[in-house]
Design a protein around this motif. Structure first.
Motif, PDB file in Angstrom:
ATOM      1  N   ASP A 181      -4.721   2.575   5.422  1.00 40.32           N
ATOM      2  CA  ASP A 181      -3.831   3.534   4.421  1.00 40.32           C
ATOM      3  C   ASP A 181      -4.036   4.820   5.115  1.00 40.32           C
ATOM      4  O   ASP A 181      -3.156   5.859   4.985  1.00 40.32           O
ATOM      5  N   ARG A 230      -3.565   7.308  -3.253  1.00 40.46           N
ATOM      6  CA  ARG A 230      -3.697   6.371  -2.018  1.00 40.46           C
ATOM      7  C   ARG A 230      -4.963   5.804  -1.773  1.00 40.46           C
ATOM      8  O   ARG A 230      -6.107   6.295  -1.945  1.00 40.46           O
ATOM      9  N   LEU A 236       0.684  -1.124   0.042  1.00 40.22           N
ATOM     10  CA  LEU A 236      -0.143   0.001   0.063  1.00 40.22           C
ATOM     11  C   LEU A 236       0.836   1.447  -0.076  1.00 40.22           C
ATOM     12  O   LEU A 236       0.627   2.272  -0.772  1.00 40.22           O
TER      13      LEU A 236
END
Length: 341
Positions: A247, A51, A42
Motif C-alpha cells: 500500500d 490506508r 486495497l
C-alpha cells in the motif's frame, strides 16, 4: 560405486518431487492472480478509508480484497502441500513463474503494456525455474515430526532463528517508526525474515499431515502444535507488513525485492535446517545457483521494464506509490511478481 552414485544423482525426479512440482505450479496460478485482486481491493478501500500503509484496516471491509485473499489462501494451501512432498529449494523459487500469470492479468485488468524486455524476463524466469526443477535434491526421508523438531533444534538452525528474531525486533521497534514510510527495506525485511521461518514450520506441518494420512498419527506430538503456532504467528506478521509495503510503495518495487530476499533467506534456512545440499554434488549445487541467478535476472528485467515504459524517475528517489496515485487518480501499478512462502 562412483558410477552408481552419479546415476542416483541424475536418475530423474522422484514421485514426491513431481507431486510437489505440480502443487507448486498450481499455487503459482492462484497466488499470481490474488496479488492483482488484493491490490485493487486495497486501492478501493484506501479511497474511502484509512490506508493500510498508514496503519488502517479499512480493507477488511472491502469484498474485493477478500476475493483476493481467498484466492491467495487456495494458492497457499497448494503451496503448503507442495512443501510436504518436495524440498524448499525446489518449491520456493518456482514462485517467480506466477509473474507470467500476473503479466497477463495486468495487461487485461490494469491495462499495462508488457515491454519486449519484460517478455525476455518471463522467459528467463521459466528457464531458471526449469534448471532448478531438473537439478533439485530429492526430499529427505522423514518418519516422524520429532525428527523435524530435532533438525530445528540443532545449534546451527537455533543460531539462525535467534538472529532472525533479533533482526525483526530491531526493525519493528527501531527502524519502522522512523523510516517505514520512506525506506522499503523496513517492511520487506520483516516479511522476508519471518517468511523464511514460516516456510520451515509449514514444511514440518505438511510432513506431519502427510504421515498422519498415511497411518502414522503425528497429531499426538506436541511438536506438531508448536510448529502450527509458529506458522500462525509468522503468517499474521507477514500479511500485516506485506499489506503495508504494497500500500505504501509501488508493486514494481515491492515485488522483485521481496522475491529476492524471501527466496534467498528461505533457501538459506532450508540448507541449514534440512541440509539439502549435503545430498548433492558440487556441480548440482552450482547449477541450482545458476538457475536462481537466472530467475533473479528475469525479475530484474521486469522491474526495469516498468521504468522504461513509464519513463519515471529512478526508484531511489521515487516517493511512496500512493502519493503518485492520489495526485492523478490513475492506476499505475506494475506487474506483481508472486511472493511465496
Amino acid at each position: 560405486m562412483a558410477s552408481h552414485s552419479w546415476k542416483d544423482a541424475y536418475g530423474g525426479m522422484s514421485s514426491d518431487n513431481i507431486k510437489g512440482l505440480v502443487l507448486a505450479l498450481s499455487s503459482s496460478l492462484f497466488i499470481g492472480a490474488s496479488f492483482i485482486v488484493k491490490k485493487k481491493g486495497l486501492k478501493k478501500a484506501g479511497a474511502s478509508g484509512v490506508r493500510a500503509g498508514v496503519g488502517g484496516y479499512s480493507y477488511l471491509y472491502e469484498p474485493l480484497w477478500w476475493v483476493g485473499m481467498i484466492t491467495m489462501i487456495v494458492g497457499e494451501i497448494a503451496n503448503f502441500a507442495a512443501y510436504a512432498f518436495a524440498p524448499a529449494i525446489l518449491v520456493t523459487p518456482l514462485g517467480a513463474l506466477s509473474i507470467i500469470i500476473s503479466a497477463v492479468l495486468a495487461h487485461i485488468i490494469l491495462r499495462e503494456k508488457l515491454h519486449i524486455f519484460g517478455i525476455l524476463g518471463c522467459v528467463l524466469c521459466v528457464v531458471g525455474s526449469t534448471t532448478i526443477v531438473l537439478h533439485a535434491p530429492q526430499e529427505r526421508p522423514i518418519e516422524s515430526v520429532t525428527e523435524v523438531w530435532d533438525l530445528a533444534t540443532e545449534p546451527a538452525f537455533v543460531l539462525y532463528a535467534a538472529s532472525v528474531l533479533i533482526a525483526v525486533f530491531i526493525i519493528v521497534f527501531h527502524y519502522i517508526p522512523s523510516y517505514g514510510q520512506t525506506h522499503i527495506m523496513c517492511y520487506i525485511g520483516v516479511c522476508s525474515l519471518v517468511g523464511s521461518m514460516s516456510v520451515m514450520s509449514v514444511k514440518a506441518i505438511g510432513i506431519a499431515l502427510k504421515l498422519t494420512l498415511s497411518g502414522m498419527n503425528q497429531l499426538v506430538y506436541p511438536q506438531t502444535w508448536a510448529f502450527t503456532l509458529i506458522v500462525l504467528l509468522c503468517v499474521i506478521t507477514q500479511m500485516n507488513y506485506l499489506n503495508k509495503a504494497l500500500d505504501t510503495f509501488n508493486t514494481a518495487v515491492v515485488s522483485p525485492i521481496y522475491y529476492v530476499m524471501f527466496t534467498s533467506l528461505t533457501i538459506l534456512a532450508s540448507v541449514i535446517m534440512f541440509k539439502d545440499w549435503d545430498r548433492q554434488n558440487p556441480s548440482q549445487i552450482i547449477t541450482e545457483l545458476c538457475g536462481f541467478v537466472t530467475i533473479l535476472s528475469g525479475t530484474f528485467l521486469l522491474h526495469k521494464t516498468k521504468d522504461m515504459v513509464d519513463g519515471q524517475v529512478p526508484l531511489s528517489v521515487r516517493p511512496p506509490k500512493h502519493m503518485d496515485d492520489e495526485e492523478d487518480g490513475i492506476d499505475h501499478e506494475s506487474i506483481p511478481l508472486t511472493l511465496r512462502r
